[in-house]
Design an enzyme around this catalytic site. Structure first.
Site, PDB file in Angstrom:
ATOM      1  N   SER A 120      82.427  20.158 -22.028  1.00 15.12           N
ATOM      2  CA  SER A 120      83.714  19.616 -20.994  1.00 15.12           C
ATOM      3  C   SER A 120      84.558  19.655 -22.199  1.00 15.12           C
ATOM      4  O   SER A 120      85.829  20.813 -21.887  1.00 15.12           O
ATOM      5  CB  SER A 120      83.663  18.277 -21.032  1.00 15.12           C
ATOM      6  OG  SER A 120      82.729  18.275 -19.850  1.00 15.12           O
ATOM      7  N   HIS A 141      81.440  26.505 -17.748  1.00 15.37           N
ATOM      8  CA  HIS A 141      81.790  25.081 -17.704  1.00 15.37           C
ATOM      9  C   HIS A 141      82.040  25.042 -16.730  1.00 15.37           C
ATOM     10  O   HIS A 141      82.316  25.812 -15.330  1.00 15.37           O
ATOM     11  CB  HIS A 141      83.400  24.680 -18.328  1.00 15.37           C
ATOM     12  CG  HIS A 141      83.370  23.815 -17.907  1.00 15.37           C
ATOM     13  ND1 HIS A 141      85.434  23.943 -17.574  1.00 15.37           N
ATOM     14  CD2 HIS A 141      82.793  22.646 -18.152  1.00 15.37           C
ATOM     15  CE1 HIS A 141      85.786  22.026 -17.119  1.00 15.37           C
ATOM     16  NE2 HIS A 141      83.930  21.219 -17.234  1.00 15.37           N
ATOM     17  N   GLU A 153      84.033  28.495 -15.119  1.00 15.34           N
ATOM     18  CA  GLU A 153      85.329  28.586 -16.414  1.00 15.34           C
ATOM     19  C   GLU A 153      84.214  29.483 -17.567  1.00 15.34           C
ATOM     20  O   GLU A 153      83.568  28.474 -18.076  1.00 15.34           O
ATOM     21  CB  GLU A 153      85.630  27.487 -17.054  1.00 15.34           C
ATOM     22  CG  GLU A 153      86.839  27.746 -17.364  1.00 15.34           C
ATOM     23  CD  GLU A 153      87.656  26.416 -18.372  1.00 15.34           C
ATOM     24  OE1 GLU A 153      86.844  25.386 -17.939  1.00 15.34           O
ATOM     25  OE2 GLU A 153      88.741  26.922 -17.930  1.00 15.34           O
ATOM     26  N   ASN A 191      90.175  21.332 -18.783  1.00 15.85           N
ATOM     27  CA  ASN A 191      89.976  20.145 -19.070  1.00 15.85           C
ATOM     28  C   ASN A 191      91.099  19.647 -20.153  1.00 15.85           C
ATOM     29  O   ASN A 191      91.290  17.996 -20.428  1.00 15.85           O
ATOM     30  CB  ASN A 191      88.032  19.752 -20.389  1.00 15.85           C
ATOM     31  CG  ASN A 191      87.828  19.457 -18.340  1.00 15.85           C
ATOM     32  OD1 ASN A 191      87.725  19.117 -17.673  1.00 15.85           O
ATOM     33  ND2 ASN A 191      86.485  19.301 -19.178  1.00 15.85           N
TER      34      ASN A 191
HETATM   35  P1  NAD Z   1      74.837  13.108 -18.313  1.00 13.07           P
HETATM   36  O1  NAD Z   1      75.876  12.016 -19.000  1.00 13.07           O
HETATM   37  O2  NAD Z   1      74.758  12.070 -16.983  1.00 13.07           O
HETATM   38  O3  NAD Z   1      73.919  13.405 -18.571  1.00 13.07           O
HETATM   39  C1  NAD Z   1      73.475  14.150 -20.466  1.00 13.07           C
HETATM   40  C2  NAD Z   1      72.114  13.987 -20.434  1.00 13.07           C
HETATM   41  O4  NAD Z   1      71.408  15.111 -21.528  1.00 13.07           O
HETATM   42  C3  NAD Z   1      71.119  13.093 -20.240  1.00 13.07           C
HETATM   43  O5  NAD Z   1      70.607  12.331 -19.367  1.00 13.07           O
HETATM   44  C4  NAD Z   1      71.367  12.686 -21.619  1.00 13.07           C
HETATM   45  O6  NAD Z   1      68.745  11.565 -21.173  1.00 13.07           O
HETATM   46  C5  NAD Z   1      70.370  14.212 -22.223  1.00 13.07           C
HETATM   47  N1  NAD Z   1      70.499  14.317 -23.162  1.00 13.07           N
HETATM   48  C6  NAD Z   1      71.212  13.822 -24.207  1.00 13.07           C
HETATM   49  N2  NAD Z   1      70.617  13.964 -26.027  1.00 13.07           N
HETATM   50  C7  NAD Z   1      68.751  15.430 -25.284  1.00 13.07           C
HETATM   51  C8  NAD Z   1      68.838  15.301 -26.107  1.00 13.07           C
HETATM   52  N3  NAD Z   1      69.034  16.250 -27.417  1.00 13.07           N
HETATM   53  N4  NAD Z   1      68.004  17.152 -25.165  1.00 13.07           N
HETATM   54  C9  NAD Z   1      67.621  17.208 -24.326  1.00 13.07           C
HETATM   55  N5  NAD Z   1      68.600  16.192 -23.424  1.00 13.07           N
HETATM   56  C10 NAD Z   1      69.318  14.989 -23.855  1.00 13.07           C
HETATM   57  O7  NAD Z   1      75.997  13.961 -18.694  1.00 13.07           O
HETATM   58  P2  NAD Z   1      77.038  15.027 -17.626  1.00 13.07           P
HETATM   59  O8  NAD Z   1      77.463  14.794 -16.552  1.00 13.07           O
HETATM   60  O9  NAD Z   1      75.438  15.692 -17.147  1.00 13.07           O
HETATM   61  O10 NAD Z   1      77.750  16.289 -18.966  1.00 13.07           O
HETATM   62  C11 NAD Z   1      76.455  16.903 -19.725  1.00 13.07           C
HETATM   63  C12 NAD Z   1      77.334  17.867 -20.224  1.00 13.07           C
HETATM   64  O11 NAD Z   1      77.774  18.909 -19.115  1.00 13.07           O
HETATM   65  C13 NAD Z   1      78.415  17.100 -21.421  1.00 13.07           C
HETATM   66  O12 NAD Z   1      78.933  17.500 -22.271  1.00 13.07           O
HETATM   67  C14 NAD Z   1      79.550  17.476 -19.829  1.00 13.07           C
HETATM   68  O13 NAD Z   1      80.755  17.508 -20.986  1.00 13.07           O
HETATM   69  C15 NAD Z   1      79.829  18.638 -19.809  1.00 13.07           C
HETATM   70  N6  NAD Z   1      80.242  18.872 -18.195  1.00 13.07           N
HETATM   71  C16 NAD Z   1      79.972  17.635 -17.284  1.00 13.07           C
HETATM   72  C17 NAD Z   1      80.623  17.276 -16.144  1.00 13.07           C
HETATM   73  C18 NAD Z   1      80.526  16.100 -14.935  1.00 13.07           C
HETATM   74  O14 NAD Z   1      81.203  16.742 -14.026  1.00 13.07           O
HETATM   75  N7  NAD Z   1      80.134  15.207 -15.337  1.00 13.07           N
HETATM   76  C19 NAD Z   1      81.538  18.853 -15.399  1.00 13.07           C
HETATM   77  C20 NAD Z   1      81.158  20.148 -16.593  1.00 13.07           C
HETATM   78  C21 NAD Z   1      81.154  19.590 -17.653  1.00 13.07           C
END
Ligand code: NAD
Length: 287
Positions: A120, A141, A153, A191
């Protein structure tokens, strides 16, 4: 050339959507997370999402869940990623976690593998710096929910090559999506603006200027937004919002990015939004 095998690291909100979207477009997916329990939950959620999609798109041909799940290998073992031509990383928005993941990917994957960070806010140049292949690291992104959002993005890190960008664009077109390419800076375009807006909307609540519903209604009715900032925060996940605004705060050393204390308190209390069933709004079940 068609990309066949895509690695997806992290099976949370974004990893689930990506794995489903890729499998539905015919890619073989290797979905990696840290525990079997998380992967089982991801498997069940993908099944549910596909059923839901079929219900709403009766006229469209939607790949059934058996076919789709058959294309996804769920594993806690990074070793399987050695077969991936392209890896999209979606782990928790914490630098210490991501840093460790890229070091592992760098050691396991062949030199030609492209690493796309679906972060993000973390700088793509910083992520690339922990690998030996900075030219093969790009920011992608994706928007949430991934299967429904056609625009991504794309972020060019300092060393990202033109070849990496065109391969990433090719993968997006195979997924029926299109990218908008921007230069690297923490939070990118989306973001840097959105996280500040959400954080400020939470300050409005904290200062008792308006209720949750009033804040969201103003954005929807006055500006024509589909969702208000607080509904959007619940969709993204309040933990991810907090981690992202903390990244912006540390990256720019600018107090305008200081996280709202009410956001911190909600995250500590486990109110992470839709994924836990409670955020600014209550949801009938955690998704
Ligand atoms: P989330 O908390 O739902 O999921 C994150 C996952 O990563 C968890 O299942 C966790 O167990 C896993 N994880 C942690 N350490 C790990 C490792 N060492 N190896 C493999 N997996 C591991 O978070 P999310 O919302 O899915 O976000 C994930 C990424 O995407 C973040 O960087 C976030 O900023 C980005 N993002 C999120 C959104 C959104 O709307 N939620 C949108 C775009 C980008």
């Amino acid at each position: 050339m068609r990309i066949q095998v895509v690695g997806v690291v992290g099976a949370g909100v974004m990893g689930i959507g990506l794995a489903q979207n890729l499998a539905q477009n015919g890619h073989q997916v290797i979905l990696v997370d840290i525990s079997e329990e998380i992967l089982e939950r991801a498997n069940a959620q993908i099944k549910k999402n596909i059923r839901f999609q079929g219900f709403f798109n009766k006229n469209e041909k939607v790949e059934n869940s058996e076919n789709c799940l058959h294309k996804i290998k769920f594993s806690t073992n990074y070793k399987f990623l050695e077969k991936a031509e392209f890896v999209i990383e979606n782990a928790t928005e914490k630098w210490d976690i991501k840093k460790g993941i890229y070091a592992q990917l760098d050691a396991i994957c062949p030199k030609k593998t492209i690493f796309a960070a679906n972060t993000s806010a973390i700088s793509i140049t910083r992520i690339a710096s922990v690998t030996k292949c900075a030219d093969k690291v790009i920011g992608m992104h994706f928007m949430n929910p991934v299967p429904m959002k056609p625009i991504v993005e794309m972020i060019r890190g300092y060393h990202t090559s033109d070849e990496t960008i065109s391969t990433a664009q090719e993968l997006l077109s195979q997924m029926g999506k299109e990218g908008i390419l921007v230069n690297d800076s923490p939070g990118f375009v989306s973001n840097r603006v959105l996280m500040l807006t959400i954080n400020e909307a939470i300050f409005l609540l904290q200062d008792k200027v308006a209720s949750v519903e009033e804040v969201d209604r103003i954005f929807k009715t006055c500006f024509g937004h589909k969702m208000g900032p607080l509904e959007t925060a619940d969709l993204i996940g309040l933990d991810t919002i907090l981690f992202s605004i903390e990244v912006l705060y540390e990256s720019f050393n600018d107090s305008k990015y200081r996280p709202c204390p009410m956001l911190k308190k909600m995250v500590d209390a486990g109110l992470h939004g839709r994924k836990t069933g409670q955020g600014f709004y209550a949801y009938s079940e955690a998704i």
